[in-house]
Design a protein around this motif. Structure first.
Motif, PDB file in Angstrom:
ATOM      1  N   LYS A  87       0.838  -1.207   0.000  1.00 23.03           N
ATOM      2  CA  LYS A  87       0.000   0.000   0.000  1.00 23.03           C
ATOM      3  C   LYS A  87       0.875   1.260   0.000  1.00 23.03           C
ATOM      4  O   LYS A  87       0.601   2.216  -0.699  1.00 23.03           O
ATOM      5  N   ILE A  88       1.923   1.233   0.820  1.00 27.74           N
ATOM      6  CA  ILE A  88       2.822   2.386   0.890  1.00 27.74           C
ATOM      7  C   ILE A  88       3.547   2.572  -0.442  1.00 27.74           C
ATOM      8  O   ILE A  88       3.667   3.681  -0.943  1.00 27.74           O
ATOM      9  N   ALA A  89       4.002   1.473  -1.014  1.00 31.33           N
ATOM     10  CA  ALA A  89       4.733   1.542  -2.282  1.00 31.33           C
ATOM     11  C   ALA A  89       3.845   2.009  -3.425  1.00 31.33           C
ATOM     12  O   ALA A  89       4.310   2.704  -4.334  1.00 31.33           O
ATOM     13  N   SER A  90       2.568   1.668  -3.380  1.00 30.43           N
ATOM     14  CA  SER A  90       1.676   2.021  -4.479  1.00 30.43           C
ATOM     15  C   SER A  90       1.074   3.417  -4.336  1.00 30.43           C
ATOM     16  O   SER A  90       0.471   3.932  -5.250  1.00 30.43           O
ATOM     17  N   ARG A  91       1.244   4.033  -3.186  1.00 27.31           N
ATOM     18  CA  ARG A  91       0.668   5.362  -2.965  1.00 27.31           C
ATOM     19  C   ARG A  91       1.757   6.333  -2.576  1.00 27.31           C
ATOM     20  O   ARG A  91       2.664   6.014  -1.842  1.00 27.31           O
ATOM     21  N   THR A  92       1.621   7.514  -3.075  1.00 26.29           N
ATOM     22  CA  THR A  92       2.545   8.578  -2.709  1.00 26.29           C
ATOM     23  C   THR A  92       1.866   9.457  -1.666  1.00 26.29           C
ATOM     24  O   THR A  92       0.808  10.014  -1.921  1.00 26.29           O
ATOM     25  N   SER A 125       1.794  12.763   0.725  1.00 29.49           N
ATOM     26  CA  SER A 125       2.353  14.115   0.753  1.00 29.49           C
ATOM     27  C   SER A 125       3.068  14.327   2.081  1.00 29.49           C
ATOM     28  O   SER A 125       2.817  13.612   3.060  1.00 29.49           O
ATOM     29  N   ALA A 126       3.955  15.282   2.112  1.00 26.65           N
ATOM     30  CA  ALA A 126       4.664  15.598   3.350  1.00 26.65           C
ATOM     31  C   ALA A 126       3.665  15.957   4.437  1.00 26.65           C
ATOM     32  O   ALA A 126       3.839  15.593   5.605  1.00 26.65           O
ATOM     33  N   SER A 127       2.605  16.639   4.074  1.00 26.41           N
ATOM     34  CA  SER A 127       1.584  17.037   5.034  1.00 26.41           C
ATOM     35  C   SER A 127       0.899  15.813   5.648  1.00 26.41           C
ATOM     36  O   SER A 127       0.684  15.756   6.862  1.00 26.41           O
ATOM     37  N   GLU A 128       0.572  14.808   4.817  1.00 22.12           N
ATOM     38  CA  GLU A 128      -0.064  13.594   5.322  1.00 22.12           C
ATOM     39  C   GLU A 128       0.868  12.842   6.272  1.00 22.12           C
ATOM     40  O   GLU A 128       0.439  12.370   7.324  1.00 22.12           O
ATOM     41  N   ILE A 129       2.127  12.745   5.905  1.00 20.19           N
ATOM     42  CA  ILE A 129       3.101  12.037   6.733  1.00 20.19           C
ATOM     43  C   ILE A 129       3.294  12.757   8.057  1.00 20.19           C
ATOM     44  O   ILE A 129       3.279  12.140   9.123  1.00 20.19           O
ATOM     45  N   ASN A 130       3.453  14.067   7.996  1.00 20.82           N
ATOM     46  CA  ASN A 130       3.648  14.847   9.221  1.00 20.82           C
ATOM     47  C   ASN A 130       2.434  14.766  10.142  1.00 20.82           C
ATOM     48  O   ASN A 130       2.575  14.658  11.352  1.00 20.82           O
ATOM     49  N   LYS A 131       1.250  14.817   9.565  1.00 17.88           N
ATOM     50  CA  LYS A 131       0.022  14.737  10.358  1.00 17.88           C
ATOM     51  C   LYS A 131      -0.072  13.381  11.063  1.00 17.88           C
ATOM     52  O   LYS A 131      -0.372  13.317  12.258  1.00 17.88           O
ATOM     53  N   ALA A 132       0.206  12.301  10.337  1.00 18.18           N
ATOM     54  CA  ALA A 132       0.142  10.965  10.924  1.00 18.18           C
ATOM     55  C   ALA A 132       1.219  10.786  11.985  1.00 18.18           C
ATOM     56  O   ALA A 132       0.972  10.195  13.039  1.00 18.18           O
ATOM     57  N   TYR A 133       2.408  11.314  11.727  1.00 12.58           N
ATOM     58  CA  TYR A 133       3.501  11.184  12.692  1.00 12.58           C
ATOM     59  C   TYR A 133       3.196  11.983  13.960  1.00 12.58           C
ATOM     60  O   TYR A 133       3.397  11.504  15.063  1.00 12.58           O
ATOM     61  N   LYS A 134       2.664  13.186  13.782  1.00 13.34           N
ATOM     62  CA  LYS A 134       2.304  14.013  14.938  1.00 13.34           C
ATOM     63  C   LYS A 134       1.225  13.305  15.767  1.00 13.34           C
ATOM     64  O   LYS A 134       1.316  13.263  16.993  1.00 13.34           O
TER      65      LYS A 134
END
Length: 53
Positions: free
Chosen positions: A31-36, A38-47
């Protein structure tokens, strides 16, 4: 996707490693490999993962 998985994926990106170098379920890796994400999505999930866990 669990918060633990999000943390592992985020850590891989922070350390500039490929997600495949971490022990993640195959379904999550694909799923991760097939989807890109955004930095915003990654930062939001990490936060979110840092606030909860």
């Amino acid at each position: 996707m669990t918060l633990d998985t999000i943390k592992k994926a985020a850590l891989a990106m922070i350390n500039k490693k490929e997600v495949s170098s971490y022990d993640l379920p195959k379904s999550i890796k694909s799923k991760i490999a097939s989807r890109t994400y955004s930095a915003s999505e990654i930062n939001k999930a990490y936060k979110k993962s840092n606030t909860i866990g």
